[in-house]
Design an enzyme around this catalytic site. Sequence first.
Site, short mmCIF file in Angstrom:
data_model
loop_
_atom_site.label_atom_id
_atom_site.label_comp_id
_atom_site.label_asym_id
_atom_site.label_seq_id
_atom_site.Cartn_x
_atom_site.Cartn_y
_atom_site.Cartn_z
N LYS A 183 0.87 -1.16 -0.09
CA LYS A 183 -0.02 -0.05 0.00
C LYS A 183 0.80 1.28 0.10
CE LYS A 183 -2.34 -1.22 3.92
NZ LYS A 183 -1.45 -2.42 3.97
N ARG A 225 -9.41 0.15 9.21
CA ARG A 225 -8.92 -1.10 9.69
C ARG A 225 -9.75 -1.82 10.53
NH1 ARG A 225 -2.91 -0.24 9.54
NH2 ARG A 225 -1.72 -2.36 9.73
N ARG A 283 0.20 -9.94 13.30
CA ARG A 283 -0.40 -8.94 12.60
C ARG A 283 -1.18 -9.32 11.57
NH1 ARG A 283 4.30 -5.33 10.55
NH2 ARG A 283 2.54 -3.94 9.63
N ARG A 293 11.22 -6.06 4.47
CA ARG A 293 11.12 -4.69 4.48
C ARG A 293 12.22 -3.82 5.20
NH1 ARG A 293 5.09 -2.30 5.22
NH2 ARG A 293 5.14 -3.64 6.96
P1 ADP Z 1 2.09 -1.86 3.11
O1 ADP Z 1 2.22 -0.45 3.18
O2 ADP Z 1 1.02 -2.48 2.62
O3 ADP Z 1 2.46 -2.43 4.63
P2 ADP Z 1 4.69 -1.68 1.82
O4 ADP Z 1 4.33 -0.59 0.76
O5 ADP Z 1 5.66 -1.05 2.87
O6 ADP Z 1 3.44 -2.25 2.26
O7 ADP Z 1 5.55 -2.74 1.16
C1 ADP Z 1 6.11 -3.66 1.93
C2 ADP Z 1 7.56 -4.38 1.39
O8 ADP Z 1 7.22 -4.99 0.30
C3 ADP Z 1 8.52 -3.23 1.11
O9 ADP Z 1 9.48 -3.69 1.63
C4 ADP Z 1 8.22 -2.87 -0.26
O10 ADP Z 1 9.47 -2.43 -0.66
C5 ADP Z 1 7.80 -4.41 -0.87
N1 ADP Z 1 7.10 -4.31 -1.88
C6 ADP Z 1 5.92 -3.55 -2.20
N2 ADP Z 1 5.49 -3.64 -3.31
C7 ADP Z 1 6.10 -4.80 -3.89
C8 ADP Z 1 5.80 -5.34 -5.32
N3 ADP Z 1 4.71 -5.13 -5.90
N4 ADP Z 1 6.75 -6.28 -5.49
C9 ADP Z 1 7.74 -6.67 -4.65
N5 ADP Z 1 8.02 -6.05 -3.42
C10 ADP Z 1 7.08 -4.97 -3.19
P1 AMP Z 2 1.04 -0.06 9.33
O1 AMP Z 2 2.16 0.79 9.24
O2 AMP Z 2 -0.05 0.33 8.69
O3 AMP Z 2 1.58 -1.35 9.09
O4 AMP Z 2 0.34 -0.06 10.89
C1 AMP Z 2 1.45 -0.06 11.99
C2 AMP Z 2 0.63 -0.30 13.30
O5 AMP Z 2 -0.06 0.87 13.69
C3 AMP Z 2 -0.46 -1.41 13.08
O6 AMP Z 2 0.12 -2.63 13.34
C4 AMP Z 2 -1.50 -1.10 14.25
O7 AMP Z 2 -0.91 -1.28 15.69
C5 AMP Z 2 -1.26 0.52 14.28
N1 AMP Z 2 -2.27 1.11 13.32
C6 AMP Z 2 -2.24 1.80 12.06
N2 AMP Z 2 -3.35 1.98 11.58
C7 AMP Z 2 -4.22 1.57 12.33
C8 AMP Z 2 -5.65 1.82 12.33
N3 AMP Z 2 -6.24 2.24 11.25
N4 AMP Z 2 -6.48 1.36 13.35
C9 AMP Z 2 -5.78 0.78 14.53
N5 AMP Z 2 -4.46 0.47 14.51
C10 AMP Z 2 -3.48 1.16 13.38
#
Ligand code: ADP
Ligand code: AMP
Length: 217
Positions: free
Chosen positions: A13, A87, A170, A126
């Site tokens: 995302k 969420r 998570r 990541r």
């Molecule tokens: P989210 O915001 O949904 O938690 P991230 O955007 O931080 O996820 O992505 C999670 C990990 O996967 C990061 O290390 C990112 O660089 C990698 N990543 C994101 N999109 C892709 C993709 N399409 N293919 C491979 N790796 C990806």
């Molecule tokens: P994220 O960076 O989106 O993976 O969020 C990291 C952590 O923040 C999550 O595991 C939750 O503990 C908290 N968090 C983020 N967004 C929310 C939400 N909309 N509602 C509740 N907790 C959240």
Amino acid sequence: MRVVLLGAPGAGKGTQCKRIVEKYGVQHLSSGDILRRERAERTELGAKAQSYMDSGGLVPDELIVKMMAGAIAKAPKEGYVLDGFPRTVNQAQELDESLASDGKGIDAVVSLEVDEQIIMERMTGRRSCPKCGAVYHVKNLKPKVEGKCDNDGAELIQRPDDKPEVVKKRLETYYEQTEPVVAYYKRNGCVLELDAGNGVDEVGAKLFEMLDALAGK
Ligand code: ADP
Ligand code: AMP
């Protein structure tokens, strides 16, 4: 343009939001990033959120809804893309109600669909910059110099909640509390489902096709 990007933690995302921001000029509103900032600044909200985040649970709805309503109210006229919020179904309902009262509803909900095996690999690989928040991956999106942020040279870290033991929790939290949000939006309108298991550019291209159609381009 007002968009909600749904998907499991690690689905990509944040990575796609950065691209949406560059192309459409909207603001990226990531609840996780805002919470991490609150923690870094040692605010009262940051202190309250800490234990929930570190254990892989969710921060209570009332804190999150207030925090995100404040961020949405300050968004530019171009709009925003929500990442990590809503969420829970309760958060989605509260968001709908507050947007309906302003007459500025969501234009699209996009759900990034990724297999659990890929999610695990993305989350555990990541690496993040503690200074600017940039996100890399040990295999898929490497920085130019190993272990250093391209933007500011800071030492990259593994988020504490990306360690394997917290990742498992998570994901459980996601399936229990967040997956029902996709069903909620399906019942209440249209969810655009996107197969997000491919590379960053491929997923981005498909996402832009969807959003261009929405923007009438
Ligand atoms: P989210 O915001 O949904 O938690 P991230 O955007 O931080 O996820 O992505 C999670 C990990 O996967 C990061 O290390 C990112 O660089 C990698 N990543 C994101 N999109 C892709 C993709 N399409 N293919 C491979 N790796 C990806
Ligand atoms: P994220 O960076 O989106 O993976 O969020 C990291 C952590 O923040 C999550 O595991 C939750 O503990 C908290 N968090 C983020 N967004 C929310 C939400 N909309 N509602 C509740 N907790 C959240």
